[in-house]
Write a protein that holds these residues in place. Structure first.
Motif, PDB file in Angstrom:
ATOM      1  N   ALA A 199       0.824  -1.205   0.000  1.00 22.75           N
ATOM      2  CA  ALA A 199       0.000   0.000   0.000  1.00 22.75           C
ATOM      3  C   ALA A 199       0.861   1.259   0.000  1.00 22.75           C
ATOM      4  O   ALA A 199       0.481   2.289  -0.560  1.00 22.75           O
ATOM      5  CB  ALA A 199      -0.933  -0.009   1.207  1.00 22.75           C
ATOM      6  N   GLN A 200       2.054   1.165   0.618  1.00 25.51           N
ATOM      7  CA  GLN A 200       2.989   2.297   0.634  1.00 25.51           C
ATOM      8  C   GLN A 200       3.867   2.344  -0.614  1.00 25.51           C
ATOM      9  O   GLN A 200       4.726   3.204  -0.724  1.00 25.51           O
ATOM     10  CB  GLN A 200       3.877   2.203   1.872  1.00 25.51           C
ATOM     11  CG  GLN A 200       3.138   2.281   3.193  1.00 25.51           C
ATOM     12  CD  GLN A 200       4.077   2.102   4.377  1.00 25.51           C
ATOM     13  OE1 GLN A 200       5.094   2.784   4.498  1.00 25.51           O
ATOM     14  NE2 GLN A 200       3.739   1.174   5.269  1.00 25.51           N
ATOM     15  N   LYS A 201       3.643   1.373  -1.530  1.00 26.12           N
ATOM     16  CA  LYS A 201       4.423   1.251  -2.761  1.00 26.12           C
ATOM     17  C   LYS A 201       5.919   1.066  -2.464  1.00 26.12           C
ATOM     18  O   LYS A 201       6.779   1.559  -3.191  1.00 26.12           O
ATOM     19  CB  LYS A 201       4.198   2.468  -3.670  1.00 26.12           C
ATOM     20  CG  LYS A 201       2.726   2.666  -4.048  1.00 26.12           C
ATOM     21  CD  LYS A 201       2.562   3.704  -5.125  1.00 26.12           C
ATOM     22  CE  LYS A 201       1.091   3.955  -5.435  1.00 26.12           C
ATOM     23  NZ  LYS A 201       0.359   2.735  -5.831  1.00 26.12           N
ATOM     24  N   LYS A 202       6.195   0.323  -1.389  1.00 28.12           N
ATOM     25  CA  LYS A 202       7.580   0.016  -1.004  1.00 28.12           C
ATOM     26  C   LYS A 202       7.965  -1.420  -1.351  1.00 28.12           C
ATOM     27  O   LYS A 202       9.141  -1.774  -1.302  1.00 28.12           O
ATOM     28  CB  LYS A 202       7.753   0.222   0.504  1.00 28.12           C
ATOM     29  CG  LYS A 202       7.486   1.637   0.992  1.00 28.12           C
ATOM     30  CD  LYS A 202       8.510   2.620   0.441  1.00 28.12           C
ATOM     31  CE  LYS A 202       8.303   4.001   1.057  1.00 28.12           C
ATOM     32  NZ  LYS A 202       9.294   4.974   0.515  1.00 28.12           N
ATOM     33  N   LEU A 203       6.985  -2.253  -1.695  1.00 26.39           N
ATOM     34  CA  LEU A 203       7.230  -3.670  -1.964  1.00 26.39           C
ATOM     35  C   LEU A 203       7.380  -3.891  -3.463  1.00 26.39           C
ATOM     36  O   LEU A 203       6.493  -3.530  -4.238  1.00 26.39           O
ATOM     37  CB  LEU A 203       6.076  -4.514  -1.426  1.00 26.39           C
ATOM     38  CG  LEU A 203       6.183  -6.023  -1.644  1.00 26.39           C
ATOM     39  CD1 LEU A 203       7.189  -6.630  -0.680  1.00 26.39           C
ATOM     40  CD2 LEU A 203       4.819  -6.687  -1.474  1.00 26.39           C
ATOM     41  N   SER A 204       8.501  -4.504  -3.872  1.00 25.55           N
ATOM     42  CA  SER A 204       8.659  -4.817  -5.290  1.00 25.55           C
ATOM     43  C   SER A 204       8.148  -6.214  -5.612  1.00 25.55           C
ATOM     44  O   SER A 204       7.646  -6.451  -6.718  1.00 25.55           O
ATOM     45  CB  SER A 204      10.129  -4.691  -5.711  1.00 25.55           C
ATOM     46  OG  SER A 204      10.942  -5.600  -4.986  1.00 25.55           O
ATOM     47  N   HIS A 205       8.246  -7.151  -4.636  1.00 24.51           N
ATOM     48  CA  HIS A 205       7.804  -8.515  -4.925  1.00 24.51           C
ATOM     49  C   HIS A 205       7.644  -9.307  -3.635  1.00 24.51           C
ATOM     50  O   HIS A 205       8.367  -9.087  -2.655  1.00 24.51           O
ATOM     51  CB  HIS A 205       8.819  -9.231  -5.820  1.00 24.51           C
ATOM     52  CG  HIS A 205       8.204 -10.275  -6.701  1.00 24.51           C
ATOM     53  ND1 HIS A 205       7.593  -9.985  -7.897  1.00 24.51           N
ATOM     54  CD2 HIS A 205       8.077 -11.612  -6.539  1.00 24.51           C
ATOM     55  CE1 HIS A 205       7.142 -11.093  -8.461  1.00 24.51           C
ATOM     56  NE2 HIS A 205       7.417 -12.098  -7.642  1.00 24.51           N
ATOM     57  N   ALA A 206       6.669 -10.224  -3.646  1.00 28.79           N
ATOM     58  CA  ALA A 206       6.472 -11.154  -2.534  1.00 28.79           C
ATOM     59  C   ALA A 206       6.599 -12.576  -3.055  1.00 28.79           C
ATOM     60  O   ALA A 206       6.212 -12.868  -4.192  1.00 28.79           O
ATOM     61  CB  ALA A 206       5.091 -10.954  -1.908  1.00 28.79           C
ATOM     62  N   TYR A 207       7.153 -13.456  -2.223  1.00 30.98           N
ATOM     63  CA  TYR A 207       7.241 -14.889  -2.533  1.00 30.98           C
ATOM     64  C   TYR A 207       6.467 -15.638  -1.471  1.00 30.98           C
ATOM     65  O   TYR A 207       6.646 -15.405  -0.267  1.00 30.98           O
ATOM     66  CB  TYR A 207       8.698 -15.359  -2.527  1.00 30.98           C
ATOM     67  CG  TYR A 207       9.571 -14.699  -3.560  1.00 30.98           C
ATOM     68  CD1 TYR A 207       9.709 -15.234  -4.838  1.00 30.98           C
ATOM     69  CD2 TYR A 207      10.279 -13.541  -3.253  1.00 30.98           C
ATOM     70  CE1 TYR A 207      10.515 -14.622  -5.791  1.00 30.98           C
ATOM     71  CE2 TYR A 207      11.092 -12.926  -4.193  1.00 30.98           C
ATOM     72  CZ  TYR A 207      11.207 -13.474  -5.461  1.00 30.98           C
ATOM     73  OH  TYR A 207      12.005 -12.863  -6.391  1.00 30.98           O
ATOM     74  N   CYS A 208       5.604 -16.556  -1.899  1.00 31.44           N
ATOM     75  CA  CYS A 208       4.878 -17.376  -0.927  1.00 31.44           C
ATOM     76  C   CYS A 208       5.206 -18.841  -1.174  1.00 31.44           C
ATOM     77  O   CYS A 208       5.290 -19.289  -2.321  1.00 31.44           O
ATOM     78  CB  CYS A 208       3.378 -17.125  -0.994  1.00 31.44           C
ATOM     79  SG  CYS A 208       2.565 -17.548  -2.546  1.00 31.44           S
ATOM     80  N   THR A 209       5.416 -19.566  -0.104  1.00 32.83           N
ATOM     81  CA  THR A 209       5.687 -21.000  -0.192  1.00 32.83           C
ATOM     82  C   THR A 209       4.366 -21.758  -0.327  1.00 32.83           C
ATOM     83  O   THR A 209       3.325 -21.309   0.143  1.00 32.83           O
ATOM     84  CB  THR A 209       6.413 -21.492   1.059  1.00 32.83           C
ATOM     85  OG1 THR A 209       5.610 -21.182   2.204  1.00 32.83           O
ATOM     86  CG2 THR A 209       7.774 -20.827   1.203  1.00 32.83           C
ATOM     87  N   GLU A 210       4.434 -22.931  -0.927  1.00 30.29           N
ATOM     88  CA  GLU A 210       3.202 -23.722  -1.117  1.00 30.29           C
ATOM     89  C   GLU A 210       2.634 -24.235   0.203  1.00 30.29           C
ATOM     90  O   GLU A 210       1.433 -24.403   0.361  1.00 30.29           O
ATOM     91  CB  GLU A 210       3.460 -24.894  -2.055  1.00 30.29           C
ATOM     92  CG  GLU A 210       4.473 -25.881  -1.506  1.00 30.29           C
ATOM     93  CD  GLU A 210       4.641 -27.114  -2.382  1.00 30.29           C
ATOM     94  OE1 GLU A 210       3.839 -27.311  -3.303  1.00 30.29           O
ATOM     95  OE2 GLU A 210       5.589 -27.871  -2.136  1.00 30.29           O
TER      96      GLU A 210
END
Length: 400
Positions: A199-210
């Motif tokens: 929401a703050q536009k600070k995240l470029s990418h997230a990884y989630c494990t299965e």
């Protein structure tokens, strides 16, 4: 990007006298809300993991009893305040047996029981209905407070990551299991931190494990990330160490939730969390636990005292999912006619993935030692260790 443009998923629908939960066993392929109109249905929904996530389990248990107190004939026939208290206490004890590891459920039951006991003790003129009304107030406030607590966790966690991150604009985060709107009353804990960064536009990418064997990451977290338009990639549990190795200085943190936190900060969370913490330490990546203060159990001094639930072997030896017509993207699912002959639903099947006769060990949780945890984020703020100390003082933090 993020929840500013898309409202978060609503896993729990409640109005006084009515409760529906999103059946998480069917996600991400079908969206079906199940009515909960009895204690048995509430207990079953928790035990079979139609609803899961420590905060959500506590809320659904509390609201299941709230529905019963409004609509059940036995509850409505209670004559005295003491009868009402006894009925509520007995019901809460039954609901507590649905999941033994999530301390939030036990904490909620204790607070609700104390609340109605205090109401009944106000005087001889207190009626059964007044006790019931007080329970309804407490349960409904619990739902409201959980959402705000999650938002606070998201803000504190995002602020902490941005404070310690030295890698510039390419900020990436890894998470495990599901800790979002589907695991709470709304917004989420660890996923709430990711949501706040986005929401703050600070995240470029997230990884989630299965998150095998129940696949909460691939089924639920991935579903939430796609729903909220957060750039994300799904990885198998066994790929996490390779991800860290191939992305040096790009992973800002691994953020997970918690089902129970001991007084020293040892943390029980979904199986696979411990190995992520080991990988994070080896690669010098902050390992952050996000949980409401209700997940802290000061009666347990260390993780050695935490009871670990062992689940059925069939969860490991089989997989269940929709039948696809072909493997071309986007996938097309086979349909089947409903009982009325008109409606259709996705055809699902269970398939075996293991050799027949093999032994299976299926613990639902593992315990991450406090020494591997960088910070614990609660709705009250961020808990850190004293210099030179390998454990947290959760009691001092909560009493401050």
């Amino acid at each position: 990007m993020g929840s500013e443009s898309n409202p978060t998923l609503q896993a729990i629908r409640y109005q006084r006298g009515s409760l529906e939960i999103l059946d998480q066993l069917l996600l991400p392929h079908e969206t079906l809300y199940i009515p909960i109109s009895s204690l048995a249905l509430g207990h079953d929904a928790i035990k079979t993991m139609k609803v899961r996530g420590a905060p959500a389990i506590a809320i659904v248990a509390a609201l299941s009893l709230a529905v019963v107190l409004v609509s059940d004939s036995e509850a409505q026939s209670l004559k005295t305040s003491q009868e009402a208290v006894a009925f509520i206490e007995k019901s809460l004890e039954y609901l507590k047996t649905s999941r033994p590891t999530a301390v939030n459920l036990f904490d909620a039951a204790k607070k609700l029981a104390k609340g109605v006991q205090a109401k009944a003790a106000e005087g001889d003129n207190v009626t059964a209905q007044e006790v019931i009304d007080h329970y309804l107030y407490l349960a409904e406030k619990m739902l409201e407070d959980d959402v705000q607590d999650n938002k606070n966790i998201g803000e504190y966690g995002a602020e902490f990551i941005l404070k310690v991150w030295k890698g510039g604009d390419d900020l990436r985060v890894v998470t495990h299991c599901n800790t979002g709107s589907l695991a709470t009353a709304g917004y989420g804990t660890a996923l709430g931190i990711i949501r706040s960064l986005a929401a703050q536009k600070k995240l470029s990418h997230a990884y989630c494990t299965e998150t095998r064997p129940y696949n909460q990451g691939s089924r639920l977290t991935a579903y939430e990330l796609v729903y909220e338009n957060i750039p994300a990639t799904l990885i198998t549990d066994s790929m996490a160490s390779a991800l860290l190795a191939q992305n040096p200085d790009k992973i800002a943190a691994i953020v997970v939730g918690a089902d129970r936190v001991a007084a020293n900060g040892d943390t029980a969370n979904k199986i696979g969390t411990y190995q992520l913490a080991i990988a994070a330490r080896h690669h010098n990546v902050p390992f952050i636990v996000a949980a409401p203060s209700t997940s802290v159990d000061l009666h347990i001094q260390s993780g050695k005292e935490i009871h670990i639930e062992v689940r059925p072997a069939v969860e490991v030896t089989t997989l269940r999912g929709p039948v696809v017509e072909s493997l071309e993207l986007p996938l097309k699912f086979k349909k089947t006619e409903g009982e009325d002959g008109k409606t259709s639903s996705i055809l699902s099947e269970t398939v075996a993935v293991a050799a027949r006769g093999i032994g299976v060990w299926n613990p639902s949780f593992d315990v991450t030692p406090a020494e591997l945890i960088s910070a614990i984020v609660t709705e009250r703020g961020v808990v850190l260790k004293e210099d030179g100390v390998q454990v947290f003082d959760m009691k001092a933090f909560l009493e401050a």
